[in-house]
Design a protein around this motif. Structure first.
Motif, short mmCIF file in Angstrom:
data_model
loop_
_atom_site.label_atom_id
_atom_site.label_comp_id
_atom_site.label_asym_id
_atom_site.label_seq_id
_atom_site.Cartn_x
_atom_site.Cartn_y
_atom_site.Cartn_z
N UNK A 50 0.80 -1.22 0.00
CA UNK A 50 0.00 0.00 0.00
C UNK A 50 0.84 1.27 0.00
N UNK A 51 2.12 1.16 0.46
CA UNK A 51 2.86 2.40 0.62
C UNK A 51 3.97 2.58 -0.41
N UNK A 52 4.30 1.54 -1.16
CA UNK A 52 5.38 1.72 -2.14
C UNK A 52 4.86 2.32 -3.43
N UNK A 53 5.71 3.12 -4.08
CA UNK A 53 5.22 3.82 -5.25
C UNK A 53 5.81 3.28 -6.56
N UNK A 54 6.54 2.17 -6.49
CA UNK A 54 7.10 1.63 -7.74
C UNK A 54 6.20 0.52 -8.26
N UNK A 55 5.69 0.72 -9.46
CA UNK A 55 4.81 -0.27 -10.08
C UNK A 55 5.49 -0.79 -11.34
N UNK A 56 6.14 -1.94 -11.22
CA UNK A 56 6.68 -2.57 -12.43
C UNK A 56 6.52 -4.08 -12.29
N UNK A 57 5.37 -4.58 -12.71
CA UNK A 57 5.00 -5.98 -12.49
C UNK A 57 6.02 -6.96 -13.06
N UNK A 225 -10.89 6.57 -16.86
CA UNK A 225 -9.80 5.96 -17.64
C UNK A 225 -9.54 6.76 -18.93
N UNK A 226 -10.63 7.28 -19.50
CA UNK A 226 -10.49 7.99 -20.77
C UNK A 226 -9.84 9.36 -20.63
N UNK A 227 -9.96 9.99 -19.47
CA UNK A 227 -9.48 11.37 -19.36
C UNK A 227 -8.30 11.58 -18.41
N UNK A 228 -7.91 10.53 -17.68
CA UNK A 228 -6.90 10.75 -16.64
C UNK A 228 -5.45 10.60 -17.09
N UNK A 229 -5.23 10.03 -18.24
CA UNK A 229 -3.87 9.91 -18.72
C UNK A 229 -3.19 8.59 -18.40
N UNK A 230 -3.56 7.96 -17.29
CA UNK A 230 -3.08 6.62 -16.93
C UNK A 230 -1.56 6.46 -16.93
N UNK A 231 -0.89 7.24 -16.12
CA UNK A 231 0.54 7.05 -15.91
C UNK A 231 0.74 6.64 -14.45
N UNK A 232 1.35 5.46 -14.23
CA UNK A 232 1.45 4.97 -12.84
C UNK A 232 2.47 5.71 -11.99
N UNK A 233 2.25 6.99 -11.78
CA UNK A 233 3.11 7.79 -10.89
C UNK A 233 2.21 8.55 -9.94
N UNK A 234 2.73 8.86 -8.78
CA UNK A 234 1.92 9.66 -7.85
C UNK A 234 1.80 11.07 -8.42
N UNK A 235 0.58 11.57 -8.67
CA UNK A 235 0.44 12.91 -9.23
C UNK A 235 0.94 13.97 -8.26
N UNK A 236 1.67 14.98 -8.78
CA UNK A 236 2.21 16.03 -7.93
C UNK A 236 1.37 17.30 -7.97
N UNK A 237 0.63 17.51 -9.07
CA UNK A 237 -0.24 18.67 -9.13
C UNK A 237 -1.52 18.26 -9.84
N UNK A 238 -2.52 19.15 -9.83
CA UNK A 238 -3.79 18.78 -10.43
C UNK A 238 -3.69 18.65 -11.96
N UNK A 239 -2.60 19.15 -12.55
CA UNK A 239 -2.47 19.01 -13.99
C UNK A 239 -1.67 17.78 -14.39
N UNK A 240 -1.23 16.99 -13.40
CA UNK A 240 -0.52 15.75 -13.70
C UNK A 240 -1.50 14.64 -14.05
N UNK A 241 -1.00 13.70 -14.86
CA UNK A 241 -1.83 12.53 -15.14
C UNK A 241 -1.89 11.65 -13.91
N UNK A 242 -2.97 10.93 -13.77
CA UNK A 242 -3.12 10.00 -12.65
C UNK A 242 -3.58 8.66 -13.17
N UNK A 243 -3.65 7.67 -12.28
CA UNK A 243 -4.02 6.33 -12.71
C UNK A 243 -4.88 5.68 -11.61
#
Lengths: 297, 285
Positions: A50-57, A225-243
């Motif tokens: 739950x706390x790690x931010x690296x997603x590389x299956x 899913x269609x509008x968020x950009x889907x990049x597996x990184x923690x978003x830093x600002x409201x203009x960043x993509x999220x997943x």
């Protein structure tokens, strides 16, 4: 006579069986999700998942933080838009609007509820995303494609308008008339009565409505899913993509069969989603049922 | 003192204006959504879109239509709605008329359906997909129908439950006092809420036809009109989603047109529901 009783008896048995089946179905859902999540939980402890931010299956890193944060960002942004707008609209509809207007507005809100989420997604892609990318983000001097948690939040906000409004309107209707009259007769203006009496009294119901809306927002998949950009990184600002979590499941399910842990990770994601949503739903429904019961008594 | 009351009244006026703006934003968003889909979709709408299946090279912009997806969606939603009605109505009758509607079983079952209603369709889809893999079934119309049925049962149960609440207590008692069995009494009461049942059906159908996450994994996609239950089938929302992610403008245009077709179907459903409910205000949901 026998035949009539037999019919009655048969229907009794069949319908209780159907009820039992639906109960079994929900238990089955849980059992499957838990069973499938076990391999991941054995591989990594739940805290680090739950706390790690690296997603590389492919390398065996299953950090859920980017998805949890993605979901949190879009949900919070959507609430920032939806809560004030819905609260104000509901108060207006219940306290101020003439009957005629109410009769036009409520069906329109029902229409909003009936629109499938994919249409919200299309609208997001055609309107919100370019608006964010070309106009709003440059205002702040930020370069953004427009596919961002902000776009997701706005689309989600519109999607949760109907559920929030319909519940808040119902809750506001349950406020006893005597309370309002007492406040008005003491010389308070209507608006003061609303702020100090209605809202105060309706608070549990309003919170329940918000909680239900949150659980709806958490599970929303395709539009986000269609509008968020889907990049597996923690978003830093409201203009960043999220997943967000549902997007993760929808995008990757079906392709992960070769990696056993990946399958387990996605099932764990579904389990996580389910538990949060069930808890939220349960709390909100219990509160609302209690309010309704008090009102009827 | 007069100054004070004036400022208080001014506050009220300002609040009222803000509330009107808020309401306007919310209603405006509906018109914005429908308007933009209309604006973008109409230029690409053609007769071929709704009468033909995809031909060779459809997904790089050559001719064809989305009849496969329209029919696929209609088949799927009709079958799922039918199943949900067959399963949901007896459950609702059982919970309200067979056992006491305020008993613990009935109350907790209703709570369960409320909560089930909140489960996102992606969770249903993911679970159905794993079960299908486990059983060795490939993505098919049947898989989609069953998943969507699960999704719509709570809607039917909850709506019918609300309907049964509107039946006057007298009618329930009269049927019983005349010696009707619970089953016969239920049939009479169902007749009383006939229009409401139709509305419930439309609601379920609307939800079923618009769902993507549930069918994404379970129904697959196919360019053919499905003939059998074990074939994969295209669905309208999924067709919109796939075409929209294409980089070719022609295909994207078709996505807008498909979105317009879906919007029309939904609006027809909404209007029918509205006519039915306003005709019979007693059974408002």
């Amino acid at each position: 006579m026998k035949l009539r009783l037999l019919k009655d008896f048969l229907f009794n048995k069949i319908s209780s069986l159907l009820l039992l089946c639906s109960f079994l179905a929900i238990s089955l859902i849980f059992i499957i999700l838990i069973y499938k999540s076990i391999p991941l939980l054995e591989y990594q402890n739940i805290g680090s998942i739950l706390s790690q931010s690296v997603w590389s299956p492919l390398k065996g890193n299953f950090g859920f933080l980017p998805f949890i944060m993605g979901t949190a960002w879009v949900t919070i942004i959507s609430l920032c838009f939806a809560v004030p707008l819905c609260l104000l609209t509901s108060i207006y509809l219940v306290e101020y609007a003439p009957d005629k207007l109410r009769k036009i507005v409520l069906p329109l809100i029902n229409t909003l509820a009936a629109l499938p989420s994919v249409l919200y997604g299309v609208w997001g892609v055609l309107f919100i995303v370019p608006l964010m990318g070309e106009y709003i983000a440059p205002l702040f001097g930020i370069v953004s494609s427009g596919y961002s948690v902000l776009s997701g939040g706005i689309v989600l906000a519109v999607m949760i308008f109907p559920i929030m409004i319909s519940i808040i309107v119902e809750v506001l209707h349950t406020i006893p008339k005597e309370l309002k009259s007492a406040s008005l007769s003491l010389g308070a203006t209507k608006w003061e009565t609303i702020v100090k009496v209605n809202i105060k009294k309706a608070k549990p119901g309003i919170i329940a409505a918000i909680v239900l809306a949150i659980s709806r927002a958490l599970g929303e998949t395709i539009a986000v899913l269609m509008v968020c950009g889907n990049i597996p990184k923690v978003p830093q600002s409201i203009f960043d993509a999220g997943y967000p979590i549902p997007a993760l499941i929808a995008n990757n399910f079906g392709e992960m069969m070769s990696i056993p842990l990946y399958d387990s990770a996605l099932m764990f994601a579904a389990l996580l989603l389910l538990i949060i949503i069930l808890a939220f739903n349960l709390i909100a429904r219990v509160v609302l049922n209690k309010l309704e019961k008090n009102h009827n008594d | 003192m007069t100054n004070n009351i004036n400022s208080r009244l001014r506050k009220e006026k300002i609040a009222k204006v803000i509330m009107q703006i808020a309401g306007f934003c919310i209603i405006g968003s509906l018109f914005l959504i429908v308007g933009i889909i209309l604006y973008k979709g109409v230029p690409y709408l053609s007769w071929d879109m709704i009468t033909e299946t995809p031909k060779g090279g459809f997904y790089i912009g050559k001719s064809g239509g989305i009849l496969n997806a329209i029919l696929g969606s209609l088949y799927l939603a009709s079958a799922a709605t039918l199943l949900a009605i067959i399963i949901g109505i007896p459950i609702s009758i059982y919970l309200n008329l067979y056992i006491k509607s305020d008993s613990i079983i009935s109350r907790s079952a209703k709570l369960m359906f409320d909560v089930l209603y909140g489960i996102p369709s992606i969770v249903y889809g993911a679970i159905a997909f794993s079960i299908m893999i486990w059983l060795g079934i490939r993505a098919s119309l049947l898989g989609g129908i069953l998943t969507i049925t699960l999704l719509t049962i709570p809607i039917v149960v909850r709506t019918v439950d609300e309907l049964i609440k509107t039946i006057p207590e007298d009618l329930k008692n009269v049927t019983k006092s005349l010696g009707a069995t619970r089953w016969e009494s239920s049939l009479i009461l169902l007749k009383y809420i006939k229009t409401g049942l139709f509305t419930a059906m439309l609601l379920a159908f609307g939800r079923a036809i618009g769902d993507v996450a549930g069918v994404l994994l379970t129904t697959g996609f196919s360019d053919n009109i499905p003939k059998y239950l074990d074939e994969p089938a295209a669905t309208l929302p999924l067709a919109i989603f796939f075409q929209l992610s294409s980089p070719i403008p022609e295909v994207q245009g078709r996505a807008y047109a498909s979105a317009l077709i879906l919007t029309c179907i939904i609006l027809i459903i909404v209007i029918c529901t509205h006519i039915l409910t306003s005709k019979n205000n007693k059974q408002k949901i």
